[in-house]
Design a protein around this motif. Structure first.
Motif, PDB file in Angstrom:
ATOM      1  N   ASN A 140     -15.156   2.791   3.944  1.00 33.12           N
ATOM      2  CA  ASN A 140     -14.039   1.866   3.724  1.00 33.12           C
ATOM      3  C   ASN A 140     -13.938   1.471   2.265  1.00 33.12           C
ATOM      4  O   ASN A 140     -12.844   1.229   1.751  1.00 33.12           O
ATOM      5  CB  ASN A 140     -14.190   0.636   4.617  1.00 33.12           C
ATOM      6  N   GLY A 141     -15.080   1.421   1.572  1.00 36.66           N
ATOM      7  CA  GLY A 141     -15.034   1.194   0.130  1.00 36.66           C
ATOM      8  C   GLY A 141     -14.345   2.333  -0.599  1.00 36.66           C
ATOM      9  O   GLY A 141     -13.570   2.107  -1.534  1.00 36.66           O
ATOM     10  N   ILE A 142     -14.595   3.558  -0.160  1.00 40.54           N
ATOM     11  CA  ILE A 142     -13.934   4.715  -0.773  1.00 40.54           C
ATOM     12  C   ILE A 142     -12.435   4.680  -0.470  1.00 40.54           C
ATOM     13  O   ILE A 142     -11.607   5.003  -1.336  1.00 40.54           O
ATOM     14  CB  ILE A 142     -14.570   6.020  -0.273  1.00 40.54           C
ATOM     15  N   LEU A 143     -12.069   4.281   0.758  1.00 33.98           N
ATOM     16  CA  LEU A 143     -10.647   4.159   1.084  1.00 33.98           C
ATOM     17  C   LEU A 143      -9.951   3.188   0.137  1.00 33.98           C
ATOM     18  O   LEU A 143      -8.834   3.442  -0.337  1.00 33.98           O
ATOM     19  CB  LEU A 143     -10.480   3.701   2.531  1.00 33.98           C
ATOM     20  N   LEU A 144     -10.592   2.070  -0.177  1.00 30.11           N
ATOM     21  CA  LEU A 144     -10.017   1.122  -1.126  1.00 30.11           C
ATOM     22  C   LEU A 144      -9.845   1.760  -2.502  1.00 30.11           C
ATOM     23  O   LEU A 144      -8.854   1.500  -3.204  1.00 30.11           O
ATOM     24  CB  LEU A 144     -10.901  -0.121  -1.233  1.00 30.11           C
ATOM     25  N   GLN A 145     -10.780   2.619  -2.905  1.00 33.50           N
ATOM     26  CA  GLN A 145     -10.651   3.307  -4.185  1.00 33.50           C
ATOM     27  C   GLN A 145      -9.486   4.299  -4.159  1.00 33.50           C
ATOM     28  O   GLN A 145      -8.782   4.484  -5.161  1.00 33.50           O
ATOM     29  CB  GLN A 145     -11.956   4.025  -4.520  1.00 33.50           C
ATOM     30  N   VAL A 146      -9.291   4.960  -3.028  1.00 34.08           N
ATOM     31  CA  VAL A 146      -8.131   5.852  -2.889  1.00 34.08           C
ATOM     32  C   VAL A 146      -6.844   5.057  -3.074  1.00 34.08           C
ATOM     33  O   VAL A 146      -5.916   5.477  -3.783  1.00 34.08           O
ATOM     34  CB  VAL A 146      -8.142   6.557  -1.517  1.00 34.08           C
ATOM     35  N   MET A 147      -6.768   3.873  -2.446  1.00 33.36           N
ATOM     36  CA  MET A 147      -5.588   3.029  -2.595  1.00 33.36           C
ATOM     37  C   MET A 147      -5.405   2.585  -4.044  1.00 33.36           C
ATOM     38  O   MET A 147      -4.293   2.486  -4.551  1.00 33.36           O
ATOM     39  CB  MET A 147      -5.693   1.806  -1.681  1.00 33.36           C
ATOM     40  N   ALA A 148      -6.534   2.340  -4.731  1.00 33.52           N
ATOM     41  CA  ALA A 148      -6.459   1.935  -6.141  1.00 33.52           C
ATOM     42  C   ALA A 148      -5.902   3.056  -7.003  1.00 33.52           C
ATOM     43  O   ALA A 148      -5.113   2.813  -7.934  1.00 33.52           O
ATOM     44  CB  ALA A 148      -7.845   1.527  -6.639  1.00 33.52           C
ATOM     45  N   VAL A 149      -6.302   4.310  -6.717  1.00 35.25           N
ATOM     46  CA  VAL A 149      -5.758   5.456  -7.449  1.00 35.25           C
ATOM     47  C   VAL A 149      -4.255   5.548  -7.227  1.00 35.25           C
ATOM     48  O   VAL A 149      -3.478   5.751  -8.175  1.00 35.25           O
ATOM     49  CB  VAL A 149      -6.455   6.760  -7.003  1.00 35.25           C
ATOM     50  N   LEU A 150      -3.817   5.388  -5.984  1.00 32.68           N
ATOM     51  CA  LEU A 150      -2.390   5.434  -5.683  1.00 32.68           C
ATOM     52  C   LEU A 150      -1.647   4.333  -6.436  1.00 32.68           C
ATOM     53  O   LEU A 150      -0.595   4.570  -7.022  1.00 32.68           O
ATOM     54  CB  LEU A 150      -2.152   5.284  -4.178  1.00 32.68           C
ATOM     55  N   TYR A 151      -2.200   3.136  -6.409  1.00 29.58           N
ATOM     56  CA  TYR A 151      -1.571   2.018  -7.106  1.00 29.58           C
ATOM     57  C   TYR A 151      -1.418   2.320  -8.587  1.00 29.58           C
ATOM     58  O   TYR A 151      -0.353   2.108  -9.181  1.00 29.58           O
ATOM     59  CB  TYR A 151      -2.397   0.749  -6.913  1.00 29.58           C
ATOM     60  N   ASN A 152      -2.480   2.820  -9.198  1.00 26.89           N
ATOM     61  CA  ASN A 152      -2.461   3.084 -10.629  1.00 26.89           C
ATOM     62  C   ASN A 152      -1.437   4.158 -10.986  1.00 26.89           C
ATOM     63  O   ASN A 152      -0.697   4.039 -11.964  1.00 26.89           O
ATOM     64  CB  ASN A 152      -3.855   3.517 -11.089  1.00 26.89           C
ATOM     65  N   GLU A 153      -1.372   5.219 -10.182  1.00 23.60           N
ATOM     66  CA  GLU A 153      -0.431   6.298 -10.468  1.00 23.60           C
ATOM     67  C   GLU A 153       1.005   5.862 -10.247  1.00 23.60           C
ATOM     68  O   GLU A 153       1.891   6.214 -11.037  1.00 23.60           O
ATOM     69  CB  GLU A 153      -0.757   7.518  -9.612  1.00 23.60           C
ATOM     70  N   ARG A 154       1.262   5.103  -9.197  1.00 28.71           N
ATOM     71  CA  ARG A 154       2.630   4.622  -8.960  1.00 28.71           C
ATOM     72  C   ARG A 154       3.047   3.650 -10.047  1.00 28.71           C
ATOM     73  O   ARG A 154       4.206   3.640 -10.470  1.00 28.71           O
ATOM     74  CB  ARG A 154       2.722   3.959  -7.594  1.00 28.71           C
ATOM     75  N   ALA A 155       2.118   2.817 -10.511  1.00 27.45           N
ATOM     76  CA  ALA A 155       2.443   1.859 -11.575  1.00 27.45           C
ATOM     77  C   ALA A 155       2.817   2.582 -12.857  1.00 27.45           C
ATOM     78  O   ALA A 155       3.727   2.167 -13.583  1.00 27.45           O
ATOM     79  CB  ALA A 155       1.260   0.922 -11.817  1.00 27.45           C
ATOM     80  N   ARG A 156       2.109   3.696 -13.160  1.00 27.33           N
ATOM     81  CA  ARG A 156       2.409   4.445 -14.387  1.00 27.33           C
ATOM     82  C   ARG A 156       3.724   5.197 -14.288  1.00 27.33           C
ATOM     83  O   ARG A 156       4.404   5.400 -15.287  1.00 27.33           O
ATOM     84  CB  ARG A 156       1.283   5.435 -14.682  1.00 27.33           C
ATOM     85  N   SER A 157       4.101   5.629 -13.074  1.00 23.81           N
ATOM     86  CA  SER A 157       5.298   6.456 -12.928  1.00 23.81           C
ATOM     87  C   SER A 157       6.552   5.641 -12.651  1.00 23.81           C
ATOM     88  O   SER A 157       7.645   6.173 -12.642  1.00 23.81           O
ATOM     89  CB  SER A 157       5.111   7.470 -11.789  1.00 23.81           C
ATOM     90  N   SER A 158       6.397   4.330 -12.411  1.00 21.80           N
ATOM     91  CA  SER A 158       7.533   3.470 -12.115  1.00 21.80           C
ATOM     92  C   SER A 158       7.933   2.697 -13.359  1.00 21.80           C
ATOM     93  O   SER A 158       7.154   2.553 -14.291  1.00 21.80           O
ATOM     94  CB  SER A 158       7.187   2.486 -10.993  1.00 21.80           C
ATOM     95  N   PRO A 159       9.164   2.179 -13.390  1.00 25.38           N
ATOM     96  CA  PRO A 159       9.567   1.350 -14.515  1.00 25.38           C
ATOM     97  C   PRO A 159       8.594   0.200 -14.713  1.00 25.38           C
ATOM     98  O   PRO A 159       8.157  -0.436 -13.766  1.00 25.38           O
ATOM     99  CB  PRO A 159      10.954   0.837 -14.085  1.00 25.38           C
ATOM    100  N   SER A 160       8.233  -0.072 -15.970  1.00 28.55           N
ATOM    101  CA  SER A 160       7.169  -1.028 -16.248  1.00 28.55           C
ATOM    102  C   SER A 160       7.682  -2.459 -16.213  1.00 28.55           C
ATOM    103  O   SER A 160       8.826  -2.749 -16.526  1.00 28.55           O
ATOM    104  CB  SER A 160       6.565  -0.755 -17.621  1.00 28.55           C
ATOM    105  N   ILE A 161       6.772  -3.343 -15.808  1.00 33.26           N
ATOM    106  CA  ILE A 161       7.051  -4.767 -15.781  1.00 33.26           C
ATOM    107  C   ILE A 161       5.928  -5.482 -16.530  1.00 33.26           C
ATOM    108  O   ILE A 161       4.760  -5.263 -16.265  1.00 33.26           O
ATOM    109  CB  ILE A 161       7.116  -5.290 -14.333  1.00 33.26           C
TER     110      ILE A 161
END
Length: 273
Positions: A140-161
């Motif tokens: 479950n800790g690794i699953l949270l890291q997977v979600m963190a990778v997704l968050y980071n990549e979506r944040a970089r590819s989306s318009p910045s705030i």
């Protein structure tokens, strides 16, 4: 190869199972409906995913989500079948988190810039050893890291705030969430302002302060990024992509897309495929 956990406590993110498979040609799953989320990352090879009536052609470095209650189907390519890894999960935080970063049944695809990040995490899952409780906690800790990778990549590819604070931050985040979830609808700045409970001119000034751009420009950028993603990853006609990103006129969509990307939609699709 897969592993399954049975202690489902419905925490923020709860891993159900994970696995890794090198598929034979035309190996498929579905059409089926699940009661959990399924995240599938493609190591290499090709295949298709079909969800909400849209077919996406995917390759190594891409991923797709299946969402609870939504029909999905995926199939390996006949000549170059894919090898993929997956996690099935649920949790009280899952829907809000995924919708907050723009992943939904209407937007289930992600292309990953750092392919090794997810592979390293999936490798850790595959190599887990120990008793059941240890493996569940670690996984479950690794699953949270997977979600963190997704968050980071979506944040970089989306318009910045830019960061906001306190009450303003809550208003801005609520507006962003509303836009990313409803960009395909006929929404307007007055509608967004009303949704977050602010007067239009005050909301516009606050949004521009933190985003560096007015809300109507941010909405347009979200729509254009989504249109570009659909042109690259799906076989939808340009007219359908226009309707799927909030435009009711294909000529208006094509002109807007051309101004934004400096090429018409058809040329963009040919250059990115």
């Amino acid at each position: 190869m897969s592993d399954i956990f049975v202690n489902l406590n419905r925490s923020l993110f709860q891993l159900y199972f994970y696995g890794h498979e090198k598929c034979p040609p035309l190996h498929s799953a579905g059409p089926s409906v699940r009661d959990h989320y399924l995240f599938v990352y493609i190591d290499r090879g090709k295949g298709i995913f079909r969800g909400n009536g849209v077919t996406y052609e995917l390759t190594g470095g891409d991923s797709f989500f299946m969402f609870p209650g939504h029909l999905g189907f995926y199939e390996a390519d006949a000549k170059d079948p894919w090898e993929y890894r997956w996690v099935g999960f649920h949790g009280t935080h899952a829907e809000r988190f995924l919708s907050g970063i723009g992943l939904s049944p209407d937007s289930p695809i992600q292309t990953h810039s750092d392919k090794n990040a997810l592979i390293r995490l999936f490798d850790q899952l595959s190599n887990l050893e120990g008793d059941v409780e240890y493996k569940e906690l670690f996984a479950n800790g690794i699953l949270l890291q997977v979600m963190a990778v997704l968050y980071n990549e979506r944040a970089r590819s989306s318009p910045s705030i830019a960061p906001a604070s306190g009450t303003e931050n809550r208003y801005i985040q609520k507006a962003i969430q509303f836009i990313t979830q409803n960009y395909a609808e006929k929404i307007s700045v007055p509608m967004i302002a009303a949704q977050v409970g602010l007067e239009r001119s005050y909301f516009t000034k606050m949004f521009k302060k933190h985003a560096g751009k007015p809300p109507h420009v941010f909405l347009l950028e979200v729509r254009m990024h989504k249109a570009a993603s659909l042109l690259k990853a799906s076989d939808l006609p340009v007219e359908h992509i226009a309707y799927s990103t909030g435009f009711n006129n294909i000529n208006h969509f094509s002109a807007t897309f051309t101004r934004f990307y400096r090429m018409p939609p058809s040329k963009y699709r040919n250059q990115t495929n």
